[in-house]
Design a protein around this motif. Structure first.
Motif, PDB file in Angstrom:
ATOM      1  N   GLU A   1       0.824  -1.201   0.000  1.00 45.96           N
ATOM      2  CA  GLU A   1       0.000   0.000   0.000  1.00 45.96           C
ATOM      3  C   GLU A   1       0.862   1.255   0.000  1.00 45.96           C
ATOM      4  O   GLU A   1       0.566   2.238  -0.695  1.00 45.96           O
ATOM      5  CB  GLU A   1      -0.926  -0.004   1.220  1.00 45.96           C
ATOM      6  CG  GLU A   1      -2.154   0.870   1.076  1.00 45.96           C
ATOM      7  CD  GLU A   1      -3.133   0.368   0.017  1.00 45.96           C
ATOM      8  OE1 GLU A   1      -3.051   0.866  -1.131  1.00 45.96           O
ATOM      9  OE2 GLU A   1      -3.960  -0.494   0.330  1.00 45.96           O
ATOM     10  N   TYR A   2       1.947   1.243   0.765  1.00 47.21           N
ATOM     11  CA  TYR A   2       2.863   2.389   0.793  1.00 47.21           C
ATOM     12  C   TYR A   2       3.449   2.635  -0.598  1.00 47.21           C
ATOM     13  O   TYR A   2       3.500   3.767  -1.080  1.00 47.21           O
ATOM     14  CB  TYR A   2       3.995   2.135   1.793  1.00 47.21           C
ATOM     15  CG  TYR A   2       3.902   2.944   3.072  1.00 47.21           C
ATOM     16  CD1 TYR A   2       4.657   4.091   3.235  1.00 47.21           C
ATOM     17  CD2 TYR A   2       3.069   2.550   4.118  1.00 47.21           C
ATOM     18  CE1 TYR A   2       4.594   4.834   4.411  1.00 47.21           C
ATOM     19  CE2 TYR A   2       2.990   3.281   5.294  1.00 47.21           C
ATOM     20  CZ  TYR A   2       3.755   4.428   5.435  1.00 47.21           C
ATOM     21  OH  TYR A   2       3.677   5.160   6.597  1.00 47.21           O
TER      22      TYR A   2
ATOM     23  N   ARG B   1      -9.858   8.729   0.505  1.00 45.14           N
ATOM     24  CA  ARG B   1      -9.324   7.457   0.998  1.00 45.14           C
ATOM     25  C   ARG B   1      -8.921   7.582   2.466  1.00 45.14           C
ATOM     26  O   ARG B   1      -7.743   7.640   2.818  1.00 45.14           O
ATOM     27  CB  ARG B   1      -8.119   7.028   0.155  1.00 45.14           C
ATOM     28  CG  ARG B   1      -8.440   6.593  -1.269  1.00 45.14           C
ATOM     29  CD  ARG B   1      -9.249   5.301  -1.323  1.00 45.14           C
ATOM     30  NE  ARG B   1      -8.606   4.204  -0.627  1.00 45.14           N
ATOM     31  CZ  ARG B   1      -7.693   3.389  -1.179  1.00 45.14           C
ATOM     32  NH1 ARG B   1      -7.321   3.588  -2.442  1.00 45.14           N
ATOM     33  NH2 ARG B   1      -7.163   2.406  -0.490  1.00 45.14           N
TER      34      ARG B   1
ATOM     35  N   PHE C   1      -5.762  12.638  -0.653  1.00 44.99           N
ATOM     36  CA  PHE C   1      -6.267  11.356  -0.152  1.00 44.99           C
ATOM     37  C   PHE C   1      -7.567  11.531   0.642  1.00 44.99           C
ATOM     38  O   PHE C   1      -7.927  10.670   1.446  1.00 44.99           O
ATOM     39  CB  PHE C   1      -5.202  10.691   0.736  1.00 44.99           C
ATOM     40  CG  PHE C   1      -3.923  10.359   0.005  1.00 44.99           C
ATOM     41  CD1 PHE C   1      -3.773   9.142  -0.649  1.00 44.99           C
ATOM     42  CD2 PHE C   1      -2.889  11.269  -0.056  1.00 44.99           C
ATOM     43  CE1 PHE C   1      -2.610   8.843  -1.330  1.00 44.99           C
ATOM     44  CE2 PHE C   1      -1.716  10.986  -0.739  1.00 44.99           C
ATOM     45  CZ  PHE C   1      -1.583   9.766  -1.374  1.00 44.99           C
TER      46      PHE C   1
ATOM     47  N   LEU D   1      -6.210   5.267   3.711  1.00 42.77           N
ATOM     48  CA  LEU D   1      -4.811   5.604   3.439  1.00 42.77           C
ATOM     49  C   LEU D   1      -4.324   6.717   4.362  1.00 42.77           C
ATOM     50  O   LEU D   1      -3.164   6.724   4.790  1.00 42.77           O
ATOM     51  CB  LEU D   1      -4.645   6.022   1.980  1.00 42.77           C
ATOM     52  CG  LEU D   1      -4.879   4.918   0.936  1.00 42.77           C
ATOM     53  CD1 LEU D   1      -4.681   5.464  -0.469  1.00 42.77           C
ATOM     54  CD2 LEU D   1      -3.936   3.735   1.174  1.00 42.77           C
TER      55      LEU D   1
ATOM     56  N   ASN E   1       2.365   1.521  -3.617  1.00 40.12           N
ATOM     57  CA  ASN E   1       1.384   1.804  -4.660  1.00 40.12           C
ATOM     58  C   ASN E   1       0.717   3.161  -4.495  1.00 40.12           C
ATOM     59  O   ASN E   1       0.466   3.870  -5.477  1.00 40.12           O
ATOM     60  CB  ASN E   1       0.317   0.713  -4.698  1.00 40.12           C
ATOM     61  CG  ASN E   1       0.867  -0.616  -5.190  1.00 40.12           C
ATOM     62  OD1 ASN E   1       1.952  -0.664  -5.767  1.00 40.12           O
ATOM     63  ND2 ASN E   1       0.142  -1.683  -4.947  1.00 40.12           N
ATOM     64  N   SER E   2       0.418   3.529  -3.244  1.00 41.66           N
ATOM     65  CA  SER E   2      -0.372   4.738  -3.004  1.00 41.66           C
ATOM     66  C   SER E   2       0.474   5.963  -2.697  1.00 41.66           C
ATOM     67  O   SER E   2       0.174   7.064  -3.149  1.00 41.66           O
ATOM     68  CB  SER E   2      -1.356   4.492  -1.850  1.00 41.66           C
ATOM     69  OG  SER E   2      -2.228   3.429  -2.166  1.00 41.66           O
TER      70      SER E   2
ATOM     71  N   HIS F   1       3.941   5.948  -3.105  1.00 40.47           N
ATOM     72  CA  HIS F   1       5.193   5.874  -3.873  1.00 40.47           C
ATOM     73  C   HIS F   1       6.403   6.020  -2.947  1.00 40.47           C
ATOM     74  O   HIS F   1       7.373   6.708  -3.250  1.00 40.47           O
ATOM     75  CB  HIS F   1       5.219   6.935  -4.973  1.00 40.47           C
ATOM     76  CG  HIS F   1       4.003   6.898  -5.850  1.00 40.47           C
ATOM     77  ND1 HIS F   1       3.720   5.821  -6.673  1.00 40.47           N
ATOM     78  CD2 HIS F   1       2.982   7.781  -6.012  1.00 40.47           C
ATOM     79  CE1 HIS F   1       2.580   6.057  -7.313  1.00 40.47           C
ATOM     80  NE2 HIS F   1       2.115   7.228  -6.928  1.00 40.47           N
TER      81      HIS F   1
END
Length: 661
Positions: free
Chosen positions: A217-218, A347, A344, A350, A220-221, A223
């Protein structure tokens, strides 16, 4: 950047400056990761705005290159400021040449150990520099960064300093003049909260598994490649501890790239390409590398080495220093998405991930303070919220047309034209929504100048409109309590009470149900007891109620006070008639040790009253501001745009149980 974070930093900057006006020695405490260097820069810039004859000497640790890091940041920040002129005092102890420190700058960064016995700087060069400054009638302010570390040699020169500003995450409690508290920094998303989902008995594999869990997740979301820090003993046990960790990594976590650094030239080890670099470059590579997963230390990781992507700490070493522990934990608490937080907003999961860190090891009681609560879904309910609109949403207002009217200022009409820096300062004092509206209009340099010379009046127009809630307030999205939240568990027993049968459930570290909660103030805790008593009356047949823990909460109401802010009310209650009751408890009782600005507190209550009055009209919900004065509660009720008053809990209880007309 998250608006609450900006507001918190701005409040702290103003508070420090106000204290420096009346006090010669000021100590500012701020948690590691809360933007201390940035706030230091803004404090210097604001003071230079008021008095250009100030020279700052910023003393920092030499051993961690913190002084040079500060200088680099000051230089970067100064690109947007014509006032701050940074210079780094670099002196080699082996140099045979007498050091020369040029005049013409106003911020001098100095490593603490550069000025000590045996250095050329202490053999007259630094005193000569100070004498030259004083000959030009300049005032010297000494800023001691990481002031919990002694600066004895510089302290001996104290008679030469006009003011002294001390900054640290861990100063002596008796020194603190003003501060950003751990709770404030967490609430404002400046730093991460420490997860309560860990046990002291956990094996290091639990930490490695947590890293595996969040890596995808770190990456992909955000970067960003997250990093786990392992701290082992400094003494003889350290090598055995490292060998054990190395074996676990080699056998079970072969995909992890790791680095072991001891602080000397021996026994450093890595399984990554970083090993091809000189050892002196390892620390910087670890900071920026997007492949290194685990960093193992056989040394104190305290001041001066930031690894913003670090979010997990496993501490093997047996530390006795609480100060060091807070400094170490601070390494993993920086919010990785602080500057692009709004990206975000859709989200929250996130945002939650970005503002959580995990610590296995010795945590000071002041930091092990957050408890997690989960919602009972069947007890949840919907609440209507309100939001404020600014001029940019008003169809009748056209900025271009407004600027073209005859009574607006034209740059060409001014006899003395303001500089670009003077105009830029005006932008720092206006509403966030005013800036957005103006940015949308500006297409070229002429537009920028035209807007800038009129910016104060534009902001005034926007403020007038936004403050008129009959025009600016509208319904926001319906919100419920979040599925989970956190609150700060305070050690002070006066602020703690047991609550049963409300919307929240919490499980303690042993897996047992825990009914004890703590609240932000004695007044809030006392009013929670009042609501608990009322809600446990079976005659009321209440549906449900709960504390609005505002971590992850969207139950908020916007109000205007120089800018648009959000009120997260304390308690929400739904009665058997399906009415929603909303409470924000306050106290006017003064405390000798309170750091609250009485006028600011009173102003906030007045702003909330206005907000709740109009929100009650718009939502049909019932709002209350219970205010404790002495031993009594005066409860102001806002219903359908009208105000009435209850004197005590009995009148409140009677109203809640009475069927509406």
């Amino acid at each position: 950047m998250y608006k609450k974070a900006i507001e918190l930093q701005e409040k702290a900057i103003n508070e420090v400056i106000n204290w420096m006006r009346v006090q010669d020695d000021v100590t500012f405490k701020a948690p590691t990761g809360s933007g201390k260097t940035y706030m230091m820069f803004k404090i210097m810039e604001r003071l230079l705005e008021q008095d250009k004859d100030i020279i700052f000497i910023v003393s920092s640790l030499s051993k961690s290159d913190l002084a040079y890091q500060n200088h680099e940041k000051f230089t970067s920040f100064s690109r947007n400021s014509s006032l701050v002129l940074p210079y780094y005092i670099e002196v080699e102890t082996t140099s045979q040449q007498t050091p020369f420190i040029p005049l013409g700058y106003n911020v001098y960064s100095l490593g603490r150990d550069k000025y000590k016995k045996g250095t050329k700087l202490m053999q007259g060069a630094f005193l000569s520099f100070i004498d030259e400054i004083k000959k030009h009638n300049k005032k010297i302010v000494l800023i001691k960064d990481e002031c919990h570390q002694a600066t004895n040699n510089l302290d001996q020169l104290k008679q030469n300093f006009w003011k002294v500003l001390n900054l640290s995450a861990t100063p002596s409690v008796t020194q603190i003049t003003c501060q950003i508290s751990n709770k404030e920094a967490v609430d404002a998303k400046l730093i991460k909260k420490i997860s309560s989902d860990v046990k002291d008995t956990d094996d290091i594999r639990v930490a490695f598994n947590k890293l595996k869990e969040i890596k995808k997740e770190y990456n992909n979301s955000f970067h960003i490649n997250p990093c786990l820090i392992v701290q082992i003993s400094n003494k003889e046990n350290g090598q055995a501890e490292f060998e054990n960790i190395k074996k676990i990594l080699s056998d079970e976590y072969v995909d992890f790239q790791w680095m072991y650094i001891t602080g000397d030239l021996k026994n450093n080890e890595t399984n990554s390409d970083i090993g091809k670099l000189p050892l002196k470059e390892w620390k910087n590579e670890a900071k920026i590398s997007n492949t290194l997963d685990v960093i193992i230390f056989k040394m104190m990781i305290t001041e001066g080495w930031d690894i913003p992507r670090a979010c997990i700490l496993f501490q093997v070493r047996d530390s006795q220093s609480k100060q060091m522990d807070e400094q170490v934990i601070g390494r993993i608490r920086r919010n990785p998405i602080l500057l692009n937080w709004e990206d975000f907003d859709d989200r929250p999961d996130l945002q939650e991930l970005a503002t959580t860190c995990w610590v296995w090891g010795i945590i000071p009681n002041s930091l092990r303070s957050f408890k997690k609560v989960k919602i009972y879904p069947e007890k949840n309910f919907k609440v209507k919220t309100t939001t404020l609109n600014s001029l940019k949403t008003k169809k009748e207002f056209n900025l271009k047309k407004w600027l073209s009217t005859n009574n607006k200022i034209s740059l060409n009409d001014l006899l003395v034209k303001p500089t670009i820096f003077e105009l830029y300062k005006r932008w720092q004092k206006i509403m966030y929504d005013t800036k957005e509206m103006c940015y949308q209009y500006i297409k070229n340099v002429d537009d920028w100048y035209n807007v800038s010379v009129n910016i104060d009046e534009i902001n005034k127009q926007n403020m007038c409109y936004t403050s008129d809630y009959k025009k600016s307030m509208s319904l926001g999205e319906e919100a419920s309590f979040p599925s989970d939240s956190y609150y700060e568990f305070l050690e002070d027993i006066k602020n703690r009470t047991k609550i049963y049968k409300w919307v929240w459930s919490q499980i303690d570290i042993n897996g047992d149900y825990d009914p004890e909660y703590s609240f932000d103030s004695e007044a809030e805790k006392e009013f929670a007891d009042i609501l608990f008593e009322i809600c446990n009356d079976e005659q009321l047949e209440l549906k449900t109620w709960g504390k609005n823990f505002y971590t992850n909460s969207n139950i908020k109401f916007e109000y205007c006070s120089n800018d648009i802010h959000s009120s997260y009310p304390d308690f929400i209650l739904k009665d058997k008639f399906n009415r929603i009751h909303i409470f924000e408890a306050k106290s006017l009782n003064e405390k000798s040790n309170s750091s609250i600005d009485t006028q600011e507190y009173t102003d906030k209550i007045l702003n909330l009253k206005k907000c709740y009055l109009h929100s009650s009209r718009l939502t049909g919900q019932i709002f209350y501001i219970p205010i404790k004065s002495g031993n009594n509660w005066i409860i102001e009720k806002y219903e359908n745009g009208n105000i009435s008053t209850f004197h005590g809990k009995r009148e409140l209880k009677n109203f809640i149980k009475t069927k509406p007309n």
